[in-house]
Design an enzyme around this catalytic site. Sequence first.
Site, PDB file in Angstrom:
ATOM      1  N   HIS A 196       0.844  -1.212   0.000  1.00 11.92           N
ATOM      2  CA  HIS A 196       0.000   0.000   0.000  1.00 11.92           C
ATOM      3  C   HIS A 196       0.878   1.260   0.000  1.00 11.92           C
ATOM      4  O   HIS A 196       1.913   1.303   0.672  1.00 11.92           O
ATOM      5  CB  HIS A 196      -0.881  -0.018   1.252  1.00 11.92           C
ATOM      6  CG  HIS A 196      -1.914   1.056   1.276  1.00 11.92           C
ATOM      7  ND1 HIS A 196      -1.851   2.136   2.134  1.00 11.92           N
ATOM      8  CD2 HIS A 196      -3.036   1.224   0.540  1.00 11.92           C
ATOM      9  CE1 HIS A 196      -2.895   2.914   1.929  1.00 11.92           C
ATOM     10  NE2 HIS A 196      -3.643   2.385   0.967  1.00 11.92           N
ATOM     11  N   SER A 246      -9.768 -14.186  -2.413  1.00 12.01           N
ATOM     12  CA  SER A 246      -9.866 -12.731  -2.554  1.00 12.01           C
ATOM     13  C   SER A 246     -11.092 -12.321  -3.367  1.00 12.01           C
ATOM     14  O   SER A 246     -11.436 -12.967  -4.364  1.00 12.01           O
ATOM     15  CB  SER A 246      -8.587 -12.221  -3.235  1.00 12.01           C
ATOM     16  OG  SER A 246      -8.769 -10.882  -3.598  1.00 12.01           O
TER      17      SER A 246
HETATM   18  C1  LIG Z   1      -3.374  -3.370   1.578  1.00 13.29           C
HETATM   19  C2  LIG Z   1      -3.851  -2.115   2.230  1.00 13.29           C
HETATM   20  N1  LIG Z   1      -3.205  -1.655   3.303  1.00 13.29           N
HETATM   21  C3  LIG Z   1      -3.581  -0.526   3.929  1.00 13.29           C
HETATM   22  C4  LIG Z   1      -4.654   0.203   3.475  1.00 13.29           C
HETATM   23  C5  LIG Z   1      -5.036   1.456   4.188  1.00 13.29           C
HETATM   24  O1  LIG Z   1      -6.139   1.216   4.978  1.00 13.29           O
HETATM   25  P1  LIG Z   1      -7.025   2.427   5.519  1.00 13.29           P
HETATM   26  O2  LIG Z   1      -7.675   3.041   4.330  1.00 13.29           O
HETATM   27  O3  LIG Z   1      -7.986   1.731   6.443  1.00 13.29           O
HETATM   28  O4  LIG Z   1      -6.124   3.351   6.227  1.00 13.29           O
HETATM   29  C6  LIG Z   1      -5.351  -0.218   2.351  1.00 13.29           C
HETATM   30  C7  LIG Z   1      -6.476   0.550   1.843  1.00 13.29           C
HETATM   31  O5  LIG Z   1      -7.040   0.320   0.818  1.00 13.29           O
HETATM   32  C8  LIG Z   1      -4.938  -1.416   1.716  1.00 13.29           C
HETATM   33  O6  LIG Z   1      -5.558  -1.868   0.611  1.00 13.29           O
END
Ligand SMILES: Cc1ncc(COP(=O)(O)O)c(C=O)c1O
Length: 366
Positions: free
Chosen positions: A118, A319
């Site tokens: 991310h 998924s």
């Molecule tokens: C793999 C992954 N990690 C972290 C996040 C971030 O999460 P949040 O939007 O709850 O902060 C996302 C959001 O889409 C994600 O897909």
Amino acid sequence: MADDDARRLDDLFHLYQSETDRLLGYPCTATFDYSPLYRFLAFPLNNLGDPSKSNNTRLQTHELEREVLAMFGEFTHAPPDSFWGYVTSGGSEGNQYGTFLARELYPDGIVYHSEDTHYSVKKIIHALRVRSVLIRSLPNGTMDLADFAAKIKLHRDQPPIIFANIGTTMKGAIDDLAGIHAILKQHEVSKFYIHADAALSGMILPFVDDAPAWNFAAPVDSISISGHKMIGCPFPCGVVLARKPNVDRITSQVEYTGSLDTTITGSRNALGPLFLWYALRTIGVAGFRSRIRGCLEVADYACEQLNAIGRNAWRHRHSNTVVFDRPSNEMVRKWQLAVTGNIAHVMTMPQTTRERIDLFVADLKG
Ligand SMILES: Cc1ncc(COP(=O)(O)O)c(C=O)c1O
């Protein structure tokens, strides 16, 4: 309120009503009814401090927060009396917390993350001023373990802090934790930390059969899960869990609040634990199993329908992220799709019915 202002609010409300139906690319459950909780909006609630300790205020939901954490502890196979956590503002804060904890334990550690991690990880690494190494991803979105092994070999003397994807943002890919452990063992790395970013899949994998290694049993050292994604909530929230002995090493007492300063933010949303508690209690494990089964069935249907019009759709086994060829920008805007390079994805969330997929595919076909 002035008429103009009232009209603006009405317009906004109607916009949300119509656009929720075309939210296909982002993993937010929209089928919730929290109306029995609306009365709690009348209080200035705040979950300041550590949820596991009482503090100086009564206007908080710490007890419910502890129950939420206990339920997540079970979902993630956390060691029963030796894990700690709190309800965060979302998956990103949980990732920041896990990385912070790892950096405190291993100040000279290096964060390893893949190209598919991310986007927030870059900011976290920058803010925490920790060194990082980027690992190539395979075309299916998982971390390329050959590249991981080669880079571990190069930096063997500094403890690795592995940021493992348990469901990548674009492809729903799960990094191979057994393979990561095998490489660490092979290179005789004894000091390391693994954080699992399970933003969406952390609320899918506990409810499927034959889930790959992803949780504390894998083992990992901390896990971040979003609350507003698969569970669904009108505002962002999440949960982070970590091994308690690691947290104890960095904890400090604060006299002003009468609590422990263990969380990233000071004041914390008390409604997050309340809403999550309500959702978990009313939906239950059987409800989530059936919800996930439904989402994966619709994901298969979406793959079939998209492939029938030649869009090269596919998904990973556990998924609900359906990857396909990137459509026009007009379609991306209209259906609120997420895109990267030449791919797009549809998330089959509980509100994503077969009928909605049919409408989308018909529109795509033109
Ligand atoms: C793999 C992954 N990690 C972290 C996040 C971030 O999460 P949040 O939007 O709850 O902060 C996302 C959001 O889409 C994600 O897909």
